[in-house]
Design an enzyme around this catalytic site. Structure first.
Site, PDB file in Angstrom:
ATOM      1  N   VAL D 204       0.840  -1.185   0.000  1.00  0.00           N
ATOM      2  CA  VAL D 204       0.000   0.000   0.000  1.00  0.00           C
ATOM      3  C   VAL D 204       0.873   1.230   0.000  1.00  0.00           C
ATOM      4  CG1 VAL D 204      -1.778   1.286   1.232  1.00  0.00           C
ATOM      5  CG2 VAL D 204      -1.766  -1.209   1.312  1.00  0.00           C
ATOM      6  N   LYS D 205       0.459   2.172  -0.832  1.00  0.00           N
ATOM      7  CA  LYS D 205       1.195   3.421  -0.888  1.00  0.00           C
ATOM      8  C   LYS D 205       0.273   4.534  -0.408  1.00  0.00           C
ATOM      9  CE  LYS D 205       2.657   6.960  -3.929  1.00  0.00           C
ATOM     10  NZ  LYS D 205       2.085   7.726  -5.032  1.00  0.00           N
ATOM     11  N   ILE D 206       0.747   5.298   0.587  1.00  0.00           N
ATOM     12  CA  ILE D 206      -0.044   6.442   1.040  1.00  0.00           C
ATOM     13  C   ILE D 206       0.832   7.696   1.042  1.00  0.00           C
ATOM     14  CG2 ILE D 206      -1.643   5.082   2.452  1.00  0.00           C
ATOM     15  CD1 ILE D 206      -0.001   5.857   4.913  1.00  0.00           C
TER      16      ILE D 206
END
Lengths: 306, 306, 306, 306, 306
Positions: D204-206
């Site tokens: 996941v990229k935030i």
């Protein structure tokens, strides 16, 4: 296209079929010089595949060209023209709508000596895209491979009927299970017609039956039932009877090319015996075009009862 | 790309095909040194699979590399190049758009002694993704397994045509049903061409026919029809006639490698007999590249009528 | 069909495509008077659908007939002809193999006032059966419905590529997200070209960009990057750059019909800016045939650098 | 490729995935300068689509060319390169096997003003044919259209996993449901990471979270739980915790281009907070190539702990 | 079924269609009192669905029965009969082969007030099993839902053509995009015909156009092109022109029931303008049977030129 009473009667025998298939049967019965009579004369040309081109077309060189046969069928007033995929494709576009077409879906050549079994050479989808009214299929009752042929036909018949096409079956007894004489024996011819009807065919084509009886039990049964089979007309009558009591269309092939008188006499016998018509191939195209048309017109005249 | 009258005439024979298939046929007929003439010279290279690499490429070592053949076909002015999947894949990307490709969809090796039947080694989808104009397929009339081959070809043909590809059939009589001499007999060669056409092929490739007649009935028919088959040109002419009266493209294979003069004499006979061209494999690549190109150019010159 | 260095270079930009798609791109680049130059002039005729027949063909009555346009594209030496399904079907058979065809798969009319979104009016299978080299598709960046268009294009692109076809995208900014002036703004034109490339298109067609800049951030970026956009040639150059650094084929539409001099001046600017060519519709067919051909030939001459 | 203990540990968190997907995760973790460390630096380039080409590449003109980015990712020692379909296709062939690829399957432009929702611009089959290790997908928690995005991702994830690919999700809160400040609020960032994990994503990229808290209940909960969020490292730590207690790989984006010192300070905070790495786009390619490579190497050095 | 030159000419316009579809077009053109003339009179009965039974059949109570319409079409010598699924099913079996059938595949009722969009109420497979020659479909150019209708028609057309059926499109401008007067405006009628042809239809049915012009640009174009539209015959002529330069079959509907003289005068104008015929519904069945037949025969006589 007002329907004659006879055509209505014939269509009434196919009550379980959808209107699409009945429409195709009606097209077959309402085309050509015999339109509306309930009789059929069909030009079939698969001899090139079945016997090779030189044997089929050597005596009438123009007949190598598929267009020859489209024109022959149209110009002589046939109800339909039947042929394998390539032959139909060659001119279906040019003559679209001019003659009902029957796509022969299996064929056999004479180049292999194995137990007879035709190869599937076309599909129901081909029949649709080429505008055909029916598929055609050959079964060889008597062959060790008969079951495969019956099973393939079953599948093709189901598909053809769901897509609104009719099914014409060539029922040609042949193979290990029969003597050579038995291939045209009256009991076997009638048996083959019955099998084709039982497989759901709308129209059945058989060879003219001889007086020979192949199976002993059949011989007893003919005697017990006092069924006359002495004349060709009588034998034709029994074959028609064997096809659901006369409620399936049975037509007859003339076989090898022969003299005009001989051919016409056979036709008269078929007519006398209540046959529904003829498939005339070699006798039509293995003579000069004018003579071929003339013969077909004479055959048609006999079926017209004129 | 103005169409010549001859190419228009040839395309008119395939009226039932969709514009996609006709476009591919036009590409075949409009490429190379014979563009627009209606004649075809095609380089086929499936000998590696059929006879093994050492027999095929031992005398011209560079020919082991698929690129050798792409270049040979392009540089000599061929109409097309035909080969099995792997051979096509090897260079289809590098030479995309430079030469029409025919993907041979079945192949046979010499490593098994069973009744001849090629394995299916490619698909119509392969032909599309590789940018081919046609699929190629071999049938062995005379083999006990002919039906399986006819049936597989039927299915591949339907798919190819619906996706806008053409169909090239190698019709090679072979198997239990025939004598060795019969494999190239004139009656059998013509019969095989006719079967391939009946199966819906656009282009048929047969071997050059000998004067031998395999089937007795055929012998009678040649005599009765007074069909001359004494010279190679006459035999070529009859094979073309057997292919729907000359309305299907029939091309001829040269067979085993031989001397240049002999090859060119054969080509002159094919041209004299109205043949549509040649498939030249071993005679093209089993000699040094310069000689191979030279031979192909001489062949092309004969078909050009120059 | 020896490939020129320039065509080889262009094909090298599409390394991830299969040989089938590359073959179609090669056909596009190797047809017509610009064959081999890497430049393209395409005749597109979807104005009948987009603006109605009287506005499109009223001034040149013969142009109502689809055949007019096939002939115009062929006779003037165009690389390809693009049109919706019915227009292509009307003559694909008659002119099979004479001009690469691009099947426009979506179209919009002017009879509804809703947010712009073209209807899908053809399929990849249609393109195959009609022998086309590519599918064409219009996206409207700026429309509220842009996502649906991008997603449909994505699906059609995947299918087209797997079947060996090329993809030509008309990138026409339009809709609620943009001012009227913004539809042809240089930042938006370049952005639209970039989106089309990012969606996997092989060839992108955009309108000639004006010096207007629609987005404030873009204005700053042009200034910061010191990208000159004062002349049409400079704006063309940036649009080509925006299409993957010049490694996608970008062609330009001329828009409404106008005087010959004005058209030719635009072409010179496209050529000067490194554009790959033009789609010329109304300016080609909304004048008498001889003048239309003459104009197309003059345009082609400019792209040839002669 | 002996597996390090850390990589083994990370893989152990994905027990329900098939060996194919794990193999792709291992390829990601074992490539580049960070191979085996469990840390990741990924170069993503979808800004052309998202913000337009001039804003993205105007300051570093060479970056218009997709090849620039393949080289940048490889030469700087990144673990992977992520981009939309067209950008990947442009060079996947040339650099096949040289850098793990992540195919971004959805994208959004700035040309429409509607509620944010990316269009699906690629497919799992595209990822397979292009040799990618993972699909990438953006969700906008907070958008009125979030459900459609979640549902599309669900379907793509199921397909990707069944075909042995990994799933990387960009979780970017945005839309009517959030204030502008809320888009990077710590509670929302952590929430978004958790949603992405719950949807089955592997990575996941935030965005880097601010100290703002958007939801009142969240504020109370942070206080009640005494969770420190004062420093960036603390906020990173909580986001990692929110992703299944640290058992999902969470990486962080740098956002708009900024000064080198500022970027490196952020990386140190991520490292201090236990983040798994960074996605660095604009900061990498919106400066001259040498500087970009230098920056990436410095970032990698921090993650290496050296 | 010898083909007339006119029928051959019309079939030649559909070169890209397969022989199956051409066969169905030939059946349409070769049936009824107008057989062979290239003119068509078709009885359509979908008013029960479109306007409700009492409005449709109240004045001629027997017309509630579908059989009434089969008989009316047959007895008056129409080329074909068109109706929705249930109406066709009611009698397709009983009248199989007596009249070509067109299965209307979509229909709309007056019970909902939403933007016009017909529901799909039948399928291509229904058309096959019922023995129809064609599918029928209504589009509403001008409706906000036009795209859905165009897209559904596209799909049905591809399927119908592949299965050897023809496509008849009712092109009825309607919806938010048009004024009430605009629904029959000459520019809009011609535009609608053109759209239907572009979607690949074989036969297009439009309403008789008024002299009103809806679009300003169209007004200018009619003037600039000096296209006369003063008389009904002139407007018919332009609509035929708009349908691919007269190379698609365009027929006209009479609209609301009116006096016999008025109807016949309209027919004379259609004939004078080169229209291909009429679809006559309410004017045929909303009067006593004898009068209806008499009117149809008078209409047919006008098209016969007698």
């Amino acid at each position: 296209m007002a329907q004659t009473d006879r055509v209505k009667e014939i269509l009434s025998w196919y009550g379980s079929d959808n209107p699409g298939t009945k429409t195709q049967l009606a097209r077959l019965l309402n085309t050509g010089a015999l339109a509306g009579t309930g009789k059929l004369v069909i030009l079939p040309v698969d001899q090139g595949f079945e016997h090779g081109p030189i044997r089929s077309f050597g005596v009438n060189f123009d007949a190598h060209d598929p267009e020859y046969h489209f024109r022959l069928a149209i110009d002589s007033g046939c109800n339909a023209y039947a042929a394998p995929l390539g032959f139909i494709e060659a001119c279906a576009d040019k003559y679209a709508g001019q003659i009902p077409l029957i796509l022969k879906l299996n064929n056999s050549d004479t180049l292999s000596k194995v137990e007879p079994c035709s190869a599937i050479t076309g599909s129901v989808d081909d029949a649709l895209r080429l505008g055909c009214v029916a598929i055609g299929y050959t079964i060889y009752p008597g062959s060790d491979h008969r079951n495969r042929m019956y099973e393939d036909l079953r599948q093709l018949t189901l598909e053809a009927k769901s897509k609104g096409l009719a099914v014409v079956t060539w029922a040609y007894p042949r193979g290990h299970g029969l003597s050579k004489e038995g291939e045209t024996a009256i009991d076997i011819a009638a048996y083959a017609a019955h099998i084709a009807c039982s497989l759901g065919s709308h129209i059945v084509k058989i060879k003219l039956p001889s007086a020979h009886i192949e199976q002993d039990e059949a011989k007893k049964a003919f005697e017990k039932g006092k069924v006359p089979i002495g004349t060709l007309a009588e034998r034709v009558r029994y074959c028609v009877q064997a096809a659901f009591g006369g409620k399936r269309v049975v037509i007859f092939s003339g076989g090898v090319a022969k003299g005009t008188d001989e051919v016409l006499e056979e036709i008269r016998q078929i007519q006398a015996g209540g046959g529904f018509g003829s498939i005339v191939g070699r006798n039509a195209f293995q003579r000069p075009r004018a003579e071929g048309i003339d013969l077909l017109k004479k055959i048609i005249a006999i079926y017209k009862g004129s």
